[in-house]
Design a protein around this motif. Structure first.
Motif, PDB file in Angstrom:
ATOM      1  N   GLN A   1       8.548  76.000  92.181  1.00  0.00           N
ATOM      2  CA  GLN A   1       8.894  77.206  91.423  1.00  0.00           C
ATOM      3  C   GLN A   1       9.553  76.854  90.094  1.00  0.00           C
ATOM      4  O   GLN A   1       9.307  77.511  89.080  1.00  0.00           O
ATOM      5  N   SER A   2      10.356  75.819  90.104  1.00  0.00           N
ATOM      6  CA  SER A   2      10.989  75.450  88.836  1.00  0.00           C
ATOM      7  C   SER A   2       9.968  74.837  87.871  1.00  0.00           C
ATOM      8  O   SER A   2      10.120  74.921  86.671  1.00  0.00           O
ATOM      9  N   LEU A   3       8.924  74.229  88.427  1.00  0.00           N
ATOM     10  CA  LEU A   3       7.885  73.669  87.555  1.00  0.00           C
ATOM     11  C   LEU A   3       6.982  74.784  87.025  1.00  0.00           C
ATOM     12  O   LEU A   3       6.712  74.868  85.831  1.00  0.00           O
ATOM     13  N   ALA A   4       6.514  75.619  87.961  1.00  0.00           N
ATOM     14  CA  ALA A   4       5.513  76.619  87.591  1.00  0.00           C
ATOM     15  C   ALA A   4       6.149  77.887  87.035  1.00  0.00           C
ATOM     16  O   ALA A   4       5.514  78.623  86.296  1.00  0.00           O
ATOM     17  N   GLY A   5       7.387  78.129  87.421  1.00  0.00           N
ATOM     18  CA  GLY A   5       8.082  79.304  86.902  1.00  0.00           C
ATOM     19  C   GLY A   5       7.804  80.575  87.681  1.00  0.00           C
ATOM     20  O   GLY A   5       8.323  81.626  87.339  1.00  0.00           O
ATOM     21  N   ASN A   6       6.994  80.491  88.735  1.00  0.00           N
ATOM     22  CA  ASN A   6       6.782  81.691  89.555  1.00  0.00           C
ATOM     23  C   ASN A   6       6.491  81.300  91.003  1.00  0.00           C
ATOM     24  O   ASN A   6       6.010  80.192  91.291  1.00  0.00           O
ATOM     25  N   ALA A   7       6.792  82.250  91.902  1.00  0.00           N
ATOM     26  CA  ALA A   7       6.726  81.973  93.336  1.00  0.00           C
ATOM     27  C   ALA A   7       5.288  81.786  93.824  1.00  0.00           C
ATOM     28  O   ALA A   7       5.033  80.977  94.713  1.00  0.00           O
ATOM     29  N   SER A   8       4.369  82.516  93.217  1.00  0.00           N
ATOM     30  CA  SER A   8       2.984  82.452  93.687  1.00  0.00           C
ATOM     31  C   SER A   8       2.392  81.052  93.452  1.00  0.00           C
ATOM     32  O   SER A   8       1.821  80.440  94.358  1.00  0.00           O
ATOM     33  N   ASP A   9       2.552  80.545  92.244  1.00  0.00           N
ATOM     34  CA  ASP A   9       2.052  79.193  91.946  1.00  0.00           C
ATOM     35  C   ASP A   9       2.805  78.142  92.764  1.00  0.00           C
ATOM     36  O   ASP A   9       2.232  77.140  93.183  1.00  0.00           O
ATOM     37  N   ALA A  10       4.109  78.407  92.970  1.00  0.00           N
ATOM     38  CA  ALA A  10       4.912  77.454  93.742  1.00  0.00           C
ATOM     39  C   ALA A  10       4.397  77.359  95.176  1.00  0.00           C
ATOM     40  O   ALA A  10       4.305  76.274  95.750  1.00  0.00           O
ATOM     41  N   ALA A  11       4.049  78.511  95.748  1.00  0.00           N
ATOM     42  CA  ALA A  11       3.522  78.518  97.118  1.00  0.00           C
ATOM     43  C   ALA A  11       2.182  77.771  97.171  1.00  0.00           C
ATOM     44  O   ALA A  11       1.933  76.997  98.098  1.00  0.00           O
TER      45      ALA A  11
ATOM     46  N   LEU B   1      15.493  77.053  83.761  1.00  0.00           N
ATOM     47  CA  LEU B   1      14.897  75.718  83.987  1.00  0.00           C
ATOM     48  C   LEU B   1      13.479  75.661  83.425  1.00  0.00           C
ATOM     49  O   LEU B   1      13.076  74.671  82.818  1.00  0.00           O
ATOM     50  N   SER B   2      12.745  76.757  83.617  1.00  0.00           N
ATOM     51  CA  SER B   2      11.350  76.728  83.162  1.00  0.00           C
ATOM     52  C   SER B   2      11.255  76.760  81.643  1.00  0.00           C
ATOM     53  O   SER B   2      10.206  76.459  81.082  1.00  0.00           O
ATOM     54  N   ASN B   3      12.343  77.111  80.979  1.00  0.00           N
ATOM     55  CA  ASN B   3      12.349  77.073  79.510  1.00  0.00           C
ATOM     56  C   ASN B   3      12.738  75.704  78.972  1.00  0.00           C
ATOM     57  O   ASN B   3      12.708  75.467  77.764  1.00  0.00           O
ATOM     58  N   LEU B   4      13.141  74.851  79.882  1.00  0.00           N
ATOM     59  CA  LEU B   4      13.588  73.518  79.470  1.00  0.00           C
ATOM     60  C   LEU B   4      12.378  72.616  79.269  1.00  0.00           C
ATOM     61  O   LEU B   4      11.368  72.765  79.954  1.00  0.00           O
TER      62      LEU B   4
END
Lengths: 182, 242
Positions: free
Chosen positions: A22-32, A109-112
């Motif tokens: 989630q911290s990489l993709a920025g959203n729960a769907s992609d993280a799953a 984090l995703s803006n970093l």
């Protein structure tokens, strides 16, 4: 050492992998999706791992690689340059952090810059030591420390900005005059 | 270690304290105990890290994710080759049974091509694990293309009409290698790499033959790729169709 069962690996790591995703993709769907894909690859190739003690690093490395692959395909890699921020690091008074929530942390984090975001997320998840982070990302130990040190400064600065922005965007509710019942 | 170095090292200290036993970090922690300013800085750092860690851990995966992952495993656990003909299954079993332990990286050789060839032979003589199974060569090539790996467009002679067993990709010194296994009278392992990835190629455009590890080894090249084929078939047999 006997290899861990698939289910025990899932139970031990799927939450951390999801958070990392989630911290990489920025959203729960992609993280799953990333988490599922990681275990799918493990199911197919995990048996080839000779050192079962490295299963954790293998899983995090695989998720990260999958993320990079998907990003390459969709050309979503965002290299924001945050170096300027480091010159004005925020003061180290931690009380301001009490106002943050999980969503804000992930958003920030995703803006970093990815260079800092990835080691920093692994650090905050606390599953991996800096040596393991170096192994996952295939970078030298000194580079991990440097990215953690600089990344923390950037993250805190961005968090302060985000908190400030939130405050400024709050629209006060209209005052309701209470009437007393006689 | 000075104060600046200690701060640098302690940036890798996780708030759960698990790193306290690390030699570099424990040396920095010793300094923390002797320096009140550093101690104040460190305590503040740990507190801030802890807050962010706590927030990050509040994130919960979707409720069905664990079930989905475990259900997905059941699909993966049914290997596609189980559905293949008994001959193909037997071929795959033979590869496994007679395989030795794989060692892809080898000591240095006279030329990069020689090293590539030796690595291919060692791999073919060892335990072979394939990523994808299909009879059809074009299906295998399609899968390899999807993986951005060298994919065969046309194989030499009779090889092209042989049924496939499967394929995989692998990394060799950072270069992507494809392997396609074909089933003739015996198994043919064809390794492929982009031509510009390997130096010191044989000058001749004709197929080159060697005998290594009791196997026939053949190399050839086209405008895009270099091929190394390893098989237990004799060189004479291979010459009849290559």
């Amino acid at each position: 050492m006997s290899p861990p069962s698939f289910q025990s690996l899932v139970d031990t790591y799927y939450e951390s992998l999801f958070r990392f995703g989630q911290s990489l993709a920025g959203n729960a769907s992609d993280a799953a999706d990333l988490t599922q894909q990681t275990f799918f690859i493990w199911a197919k190739k995990g048996h080839a791992l000779r050192d079962v003690a490295k299963a954790k690093s293998w899983l995090f490395t695989t998720l990260y690689r999958e993320f990079l692959k998907q990003n390459r395909r969709s050309q979503r890699i965002d290299y924001r340059e945050n170096d300027e921020i480091e010159r004005t690091a925020p003061p180290t008074e931690p009380t301001w952090l009490e106002t943050i929530d999980a969503t804000l942390v992930v958003e920030t984090l995703s803006n970093l810059n990815e260079t800092f975001r990835v080691p920093l997320t692994l650090f905050y998840l606390e599953d991996s030591s800096y040596k393991e982070i170096a192994e996952i990302l295939k970078i030298p130990l000194g580079t991990v420390m440097s990215r953690l040190s600089r990344g923390k400064q950037q993250l805190r600065h961005l968090l302060r900005d985000a908190i400030e922005t939130r405050r400024n965007n709050i629209i006060p509710l209209p005052r309701v005059e209470r009437q007393s019942h006689g | 270690m000075d104060k600046k170095e200690a701060k640098f090292v302690l940036s890798a200290y996780r708030p759960n304290g698990k790193d306290a036993g690390d030699s570099q970090i424990s040396a920095a922690l010793e300094l923390v105990n002797c320096d009140p300013d550093l101690k104040k800085w460190f305590e503040s750092e740990v507190k801030q890290d802890q807050m962010i860690t706590d927030k990050l851990k509040e994130l919960r995966p979707p409720s069905g994710l664990r079930t989905q992952i475990l259900a997905g495993m059941k699909v993966v656990e049914s290997p596609p080759w189980w559905r293949r003909s008994s001959i193909m299954a037997l071929a795959a079993s033979l590869i496994v049974v007679f395989g030795l332990i794989f060692s892809w990286n080898r000591p240095s050789y006279d030329s990069e091509f020689a090293e590539f060839r030796a690595s291919a032979v060692s791999y073919a003589a060892g335990f072979i694990s394939l990523d994808y199974f299909a009879d059809d060569l074009s299906t295998l090539a399609g899968w390899l293309k999807e993986k951005d790996a060298p994919a065969v467009t046309d194989l030499a002679g009779k090889l092209e009409s042989m049924p496939g067993i499967g394929c995989r990709t692998m990394s060799w010194h950072g270069k992507t290698i494809s392997l396609i296994c074909l089933q003739g009278d015996t198994v043919y392992h064809v390794f492929m790499v982009d031509r510009d990835e390997v130096s010191d190629l044989p000058e001749s455009d004709e197929p080159q033959f060697w005998e290594m590890k009791r196997r026939t080894v053949v190399s050839w090249k086209d405008s895009e790729r270099v091929y190394i084929m390893v098989t237990k078939a004799s060189a004479d047999e291979v010459r009849t169709f290559l």
